[in-house]
Design an enzyme around this catalytic site. Structure first.
Site: not given
Ligand code: NAD
Length: 359
Positions: A190, A223, A247
């Protein structure tokens, strides 16, 4: 010569799963000199520690191990064996292949990705400052001096991502890709928002990629990656991620291939490698010869590749895939309905895989 391997049965359903996997690994013809060692809840009750020194020494000595799941009771005061293992052995890379085998009910049958998750840094480094604590107040004061205001009722977690940590995980992703005939590495981040942490991860990933021009490289914002994974999974191959995203995407991957009973894993470090399924100890099924050993068996396949027994790894994976494809001698979770009376137990699944390998 026999491979010396540390074997940790774990607790809950762990011992049954490990026994089934050990039998299949031995049936490949590869010779093992197992060094069985305890970890988890049972040994905690006997010895007051979930992770005795002799277990750690054995892994350090052998450099490779396979482990059943271990329970971390909530509020028991003992730390997760997996966290201890990762820290003690600097198991910095978690490798999780997510492949949808034929015969499994999934909406994503084209999925064949490998998630390479950084294991030691990021928001999981455990650097946390509790709301209302003295340390929290000190940190907020320092931040104020640096011109950053944080609300005084905030809890604070620190997200360290280093050049060193990023470089070794991305290198690991490329070397896994090369060793396993994979064509592309995607780095997820990100970096548009967290410029100095995810941004650094991305910058380092691009530098590392230049050293491996035989493998394609691309990056995706996390995302967007999640969106694309469920719409076009076939476009992804090896995906390397910082700890937290890794994760979450690992569980997404496990869901895409038909569930936890099929998701294997390997934790790789500089000193040792430990192979185990993604799932936990499923304690409610303990001793029932019920749960699916495929995830741990596929972790065993990863271990065989790690110790350069590739032919046996291929045969074992093919046999597991064939049992799943036929769909007869499989555990309840792989049947059309969970109470299907034709479901077999953990141990019979192992028998079916051995039978398939011997054909
Ligand atoms: P879990 O993965 O043990 O079980 C959740 C559910 O998933 C089970 O009830 C079962 O329905 C299903 N499931 C899991 N493994 C399966 C298998 N092999 N075959 C068929 N179905 C399967 O997760 P949990 O209940 O959240 O955790 C139980 C314990 O395991 C906790 O103490 C947790 O800390 C620990 N844990 C250990 C590890 C590890 O040792 N690597 C990993 C995750 C959780």
């Amino acid at each position: 010569m026999a491979h010396e391997v540390t074997l940790i049965p774990g607790d809950g359903t762990g011992p049954e799963l490990v026994e089934a996997t050990r039998r299949v690994l031995e049936a490949t013809g590869v010779e093992f000199d197992w060094d069985e060692q305890p970890a988890g809840e049972d040994v905690y009750e006997e010895e007051g520690t979930p992770f005795p020194d002799r277990t750690l020494d054995s892994i350090k000595r052998n450099g490779v191990g396979i482990k059943g799941p271990t329970t971390t009771p909530v509020g028991s005061g003992f730390r997760s064996v997996n966290v201890l293992l990762r820290k003690e052995l600097d198991l910095f890379a978690c490798i999780r292949p997510c492949k949808a085998y034929e015969g499994v009910r999934t909406r994503f049958p084209e999925t064949d990705i490998v998630i390479v998750r950084e294991n030691t840094e990021d928001l999981y480094a455990g650097i946390e400052f509790e709301e209302g604590s003295e340390e929290n107040a000190k940190l907020r004061h320092e931040l104020e001096e640096l011109g950053e205001h944080v609300r005084d009722d905030a809890g604070i977690s620190v997200k360290p991502i280093s050049r060193f940590g990023s470089e070794r995980i991305v290198e690991e992703a490329f070397s896994y890709a090369k060793a396993n005939g994979r064509k592309k590495v995607t780095a997820a981040h990100k970096a548009n928002i967290m410029k100095f942490t995810d941004g650094l991860f991305l910058e380092v990933a691009r530098e590392v990629a230049k050293r491996h021009e035989d493998i394609e490289f691309e990056d995706r914002i996390i995302d967007n990656l999640c969106n694309q994974l469920v719409s076009r999974p076939e476009e992804y191959d090896v995906i390397v991620l910082p700890n937290l995203y890794g994760d979450i995407v690992s569980d997404l991957g496990a869901g895409m291939i038909g569930g936890l009973g099929l998701a294997p894993g390997g934790n790789i470090g500089t000193e040792a490698a430990m192979f185990e399924a993604t799932h936990g100890s499923a304690p409610k099924y303990k001793g029932q010869n019920k749960v699916n050993p495929a995830a741990l068996m596929l972790s065993g396949v990863l271990m065989l590749r790690h110790i350069n027994e590739d032919d046996s790894a291929d045969r074992m994976e093919k046999a597991i895939a064939e049992v799943i494809r036929k769909g007869e001698k499989v555990t309840y979770d792989l049947k059309p309905s969970r109470d299907d009376p034709s479901a077999v137990g953990t141990s019979q699944f192992a028998d079916a895989v051995i039978e398939e390998m011997n054909q």
